[in-house]
Motif scaffolding. Sequence first.
Motif, PDB file in Angstrom:
ATOM      1  N   TRP A   1      22.008  53.441  16.098  1.00  0.00           N
ATOM      2  CA  TRP A   1      21.413  52.305  15.412  1.00  0.00           C
ATOM      3  C   TRP A   1      20.014  52.634  14.895  1.00  0.00           C
ATOM      4  CZ3 TRP A   1      22.899  49.080  20.254  1.00  0.00           C
ATOM      5  CH2 TRP A   1      24.264  48.804  20.228  1.00  0.00           C
TER       6      TRP A   1
ATOM      7  N   PHE B   1      20.348  54.737  11.905  1.00  0.00           N
ATOM      8  CA  PHE B   1      20.919  53.940  10.813  1.00  0.00           C
ATOM      9  C   PHE B   1      19.864  53.037  10.190  1.00  0.00           C
ATOM     10  CE2 PHE B   1      23.871  52.111   8.130  1.00  0.00           C
ATOM     11  CZ  PHE B   1      24.134  50.769   8.370  1.00  0.00           C
ATOM     12  N   GLN B   2      18.956  52.524  11.033  1.00  0.00           N
ATOM     13  CA  GLN B   2      17.884  51.677  10.503  1.00  0.00           C
ATOM     14  C   GLN B   2      16.939  52.482   9.608  1.00  0.00           C
ATOM     15  OE1 GLN B   2      16.260  50.138  14.137  1.00  0.00           O
ATOM     16  NE2 GLN B   2      17.888  48.621  14.383  1.00  0.00           N
TER      17      GLN B   2
ATOM     18  N   ARG C   1      19.948  54.232   5.626  1.00  0.00           N
ATOM     19  CA  ARG C   1      21.161  53.452   5.357  1.00  0.00           C
ATOM     20  C   ARG C   1      22.231  54.300   4.666  1.00  0.00           C
ATOM     21  NH1 ARG C   1      20.668  49.458   8.860  1.00  0.00           N
ATOM     22  NH2 ARG C   1      19.419  47.687   8.187  1.00  0.00           N
ATOM     23  N   PHE C   2      21.803  55.396   4.011  1.00  0.00           N
ATOM     24  CA  PHE C   2      22.774  56.232   3.292  1.00  0.00           C
ATOM     25  C   PHE C   2      23.267  57.334   4.213  1.00  0.00           C
ATOM     26  CE2 PHE C   2      22.369  54.208  -0.724  1.00  0.00           C
ATOM     27  CZ  PHE C   2      21.074  53.720  -0.758  1.00  0.00           C
ATOM     28  N   SER C   3      23.987  56.903   5.246  1.00  0.00           N
ATOM     29  CA  SER C   3      24.428  57.850   6.265  1.00  0.00           C
ATOM     30  C   SER C   3      25.706  57.321   6.885  1.00  0.00           C
ATOM     31  CB  SER C   3      23.352  57.987   7.348  1.00  0.00           C
ATOM     32  OG  SER C   3      23.158  56.715   7.956  1.00  0.00           O
ATOM     33  N   ALA C   4      26.258  58.115   7.821  1.00  0.00           N
ATOM     34  CA  ALA C   4      27.504  57.697   8.477  1.00  0.00           C
ATOM     35  C   ALA C   4      27.249  57.105   9.858  1.00  0.00           C
ATOM     36  CB  ALA C   4      28.437  58.897   8.608  1.00  0.00           C
TER      37      ALA C   4
ATOM     38  N   ASP D   1      26.434  54.223  10.832  1.00  0.00           N
ATOM     39  CA  ASP D   1      27.118  52.927  10.980  1.00  0.00           C
ATOM     40  C   ASP D   1      28.565  53.127  11.418  1.00  0.00           C
ATOM     41  OD1 ASP D   1      28.461  50.628   8.541  1.00  0.00           O
ATOM     42  OD2 ASP D   1      28.028  50.263  10.658  1.00  0.00           O
ATOM     43  N   ARG D   2      29.272  54.008  10.713  1.00  0.00           N
ATOM     44  CA  ARG D   2      30.694  54.232  11.007  1.00  0.00           C
ATOM     45  C   ARG D   2      30.862  54.871  12.382  1.00  0.00           C
ATOM     46  NH1 ARG D   2      34.038  51.685   7.127  1.00  0.00           N
ATOM     47  NH2 ARG D   2      32.737  51.579   5.255  1.00  0.00           N
ATOM     48  N   LEU D   3      29.965  55.812  12.720  1.00  0.00           N
ATOM     49  CA  LEU D   3      30.080  56.474  14.013  1.00  0.00           C
ATOM     50  C   LEU D   3      29.839  55.477  15.147  1.00  0.00           C
ATOM     51  CD1 LEU D   3      28.193  59.777  13.099  1.00  0.00           C
ATOM     52  CD2 LEU D   3      30.638  59.527  13.515  1.00  0.00           C
TER      53      LEU D   3
ATOM     54  N   ARG E   1      30.354  52.293  14.883  1.00  0.00           N
ATOM     55  CA  ARG E   1      31.385  51.252  14.807  1.00  0.00           C
ATOM     56  C   ARG E   1      32.580  51.574  15.710  1.00  0.00           C
ATOM     57  NH1 ARG E   1      32.215  47.292  10.642  1.00  0.00           N
ATOM     58  NH2 ARG E   1      30.403  48.054   9.520  1.00  0.00           N
ATOM     59  N   SER E   2      32.915  52.840  15.805  1.00  0.00           N
ATOM     60  CA  SER E   2      34.104  53.201  16.601  1.00  0.00           C
ATOM     61  C   SER E   2      33.899  52.809  18.060  1.00  0.00           C
ATOM     62  CB  SER E   2      34.407  54.690  16.488  1.00  0.00           C
ATOM     63  OG  SER E   2      33.316  55.439  16.977  1.00  0.00           O
TER      64      SER E   2
ATOM     65  N   SER F   1      31.536  50.525  19.115  1.00  0.00           N
ATOM     66  CA  SER F   1      31.242  49.087  19.204  1.00  0.00           C
ATOM     67  C   SER F   1      32.518  48.260  19.255  1.00  0.00           C
ATOM     68  CB  SER F   1      30.408  48.631  18.007  1.00  0.00           C
ATOM     69  OG  SER F   1      29.169  49.287  17.997  1.00  0.00           O
ATOM     70  N   SER F   2      33.490  48.633  18.438  1.00  0.00           N
ATOM     71  CA  SER F   2      34.729  47.848  18.442  1.00  0.00           C
ATOM     72  C   SER F   2      35.485  48.076  19.740  1.00  0.00           C
ATOM     73  CB  SER F   2      35.586  48.162  17.224  1.00  0.00           C
ATOM     74  OG  SER F   2      36.216  49.393  17.363  1.00  0.00           O
TER      75      SER F   2
ATOM     76  N   MET G   1      30.823  65.675  18.309  1.00  0.00           N
ATOM     77  CA  MET G   1      30.320  65.143  17.055  1.00  0.00           C
ATOM     78  C   MET G   1      29.352  66.111  16.380  1.00  0.00           C
ATOM     79  SD  MET G   1      28.892  61.296  16.632  1.00  0.00           S
ATOM     80  CE  MET G   1      29.526  60.751  18.190  1.00  0.00           C
TER      81      MET G   1
END
Lengths: 313, 219
Positions: free
Chosen positions: B91, B94-95, B98-101, B103-105, B107-108, B110-111, B215
């Motif tokens: 996070w 990501f803050q 913003r032009f990076s992955a 968020d997606r990493l 997200r896996s 977090s869900s 990763m």
Amino acid sequence: MTLFAEFNKWLSEKPNRIIGTRILQICIGMAICFRIATELPFAQYLWGPHGISLNGSASQFFGPFLGRFFDSLFFGSPYGIYLLLFMLFLGAISLVINIKTRIAALVCFIAFVILELRLPAIGDGGDNISRLTLMYMVLLTSNPSKENINKLKVWIHNIGIACIITQLMILYETSGFMKITGEKWQNGTAMYLISNVEWFSIPGMRELFTNPIITTVSSYVPMIFMIMFPVAIFSRFKLVWIGIGICLHMGIALFMGLITFSTVMIGLELFLITDAEYKQLKITVVNSLIYKNINLQYQNKRALIKNYIKKEI
Amino acid sequence: MTIVKIVKGLTLAWFVVHFLLTVLYVSPLNPLKLGLYPLLEATIGTYFIQNWNLFAPNPVQDDMILLVQPRNMEDSVLMTNEWYNLSSPFWAHFQKNRFSAYDRLARSQSSAIRNTLTGDINLIPIYDACQNGDSTSCQVYDSLLAERREIEVDRLVKIASAFCNDIEALDEYSYVAIRIRVKSFPAWSERYEDEVAINDYDIGTYPIDKSIVPMGLFD
């Protein structure tokens, strides 16, 4: 004329939203390219045979035969995922540069579905609407002058347009409706709460959302925007509503970092503007005083440079 | 009737039926939706699956953090009792970018965390029915939640294993303990009080899967 007759005429007369179609293709293509560029280094980790996916199978969508073929082709070895991402990249680039867009949309759709089924956990609303739009985009033509466009192709294209518009209305109406039933949206504190969550916020902007006016307005405006969307886009407020939507999604991109979601949604907003409205907007911009002023300054500078060059020669 | 007219009629009929089913699919649970559920799942739920609960009915309002602790044995504890935070670094990055992955990493995991604690979004109507006093719904909810948890814990183990495989210093460890930390922020009326409620949930200790690809971000 009845509503049905008008709709029938709209479907049959000429291919609609050619400019909007191009814009949407470019936006979705760019969103996909962005995802590939940022996620490619982690392809093995996310989707590879020894990654974190729970081996979601393409069979769920493509059936046992084709599904298992895709699974073994793309996920049977460490290199298959790169083949899939390359296919997706080719499709996305073709959408952006307007080459064989129907086939490009189909390739992107297939690749998108396979990736989504492999690891559904990393998808968001933008991926969801992209997938659906790509499916409908297979029906669209963006080159009616180049293609041999007959009555049936016009009809199919316009059915595709109608599908995308209807799907967008369903998206907004459902999301708005769900928000209305949520206590935090009702009491206007939703944006304050989101501003505290590390994942979807910027620490420097948290203080802003402790202001009652800002948090209340920023919670209610999206809700009202979404609920009224299906009505507003068929009214005289259409362009204003689209403008609000674009500002909303730019805010989401900036504040929450949902770049691909915002790109696709802005593309969909711009898709709603008809070709005639784009022409009118172009005339308005060209005739505007600002443009005239800039153009005059440019012409003056050009004349000065020409005179200078003549003198030197 | 020409073929063109037949095709036009069929496509128009498909358009109307398709979007009627779509509207029903995305609508809240109602008697008509319940009655047509198998048809909806076979059509929209398979080929046009969609979920527009975008921060709705209520937005995400907690930070859900994945903590892991490598261990030598299933029931041993590190001397320092150190837990590695696998969520906050993503996070933070990501803050900044913003032009990076990132968020997606993030997200896996977090869900997986959210589904482990509360089940996926499809369980919400069953949970609501249980809260309203329907005991059958409660039994169904508990059973489905247990199934969901098993699947999501498997993913959390993979994510934790990928982290351990990423760091050379952790090669010696064979097990990893997983903990979920939920940080809940104060309500609007207490927004200046700076009190964040923290709740930890120990998920368990599992063997590290050495085959999981790291990763490449933690080394």
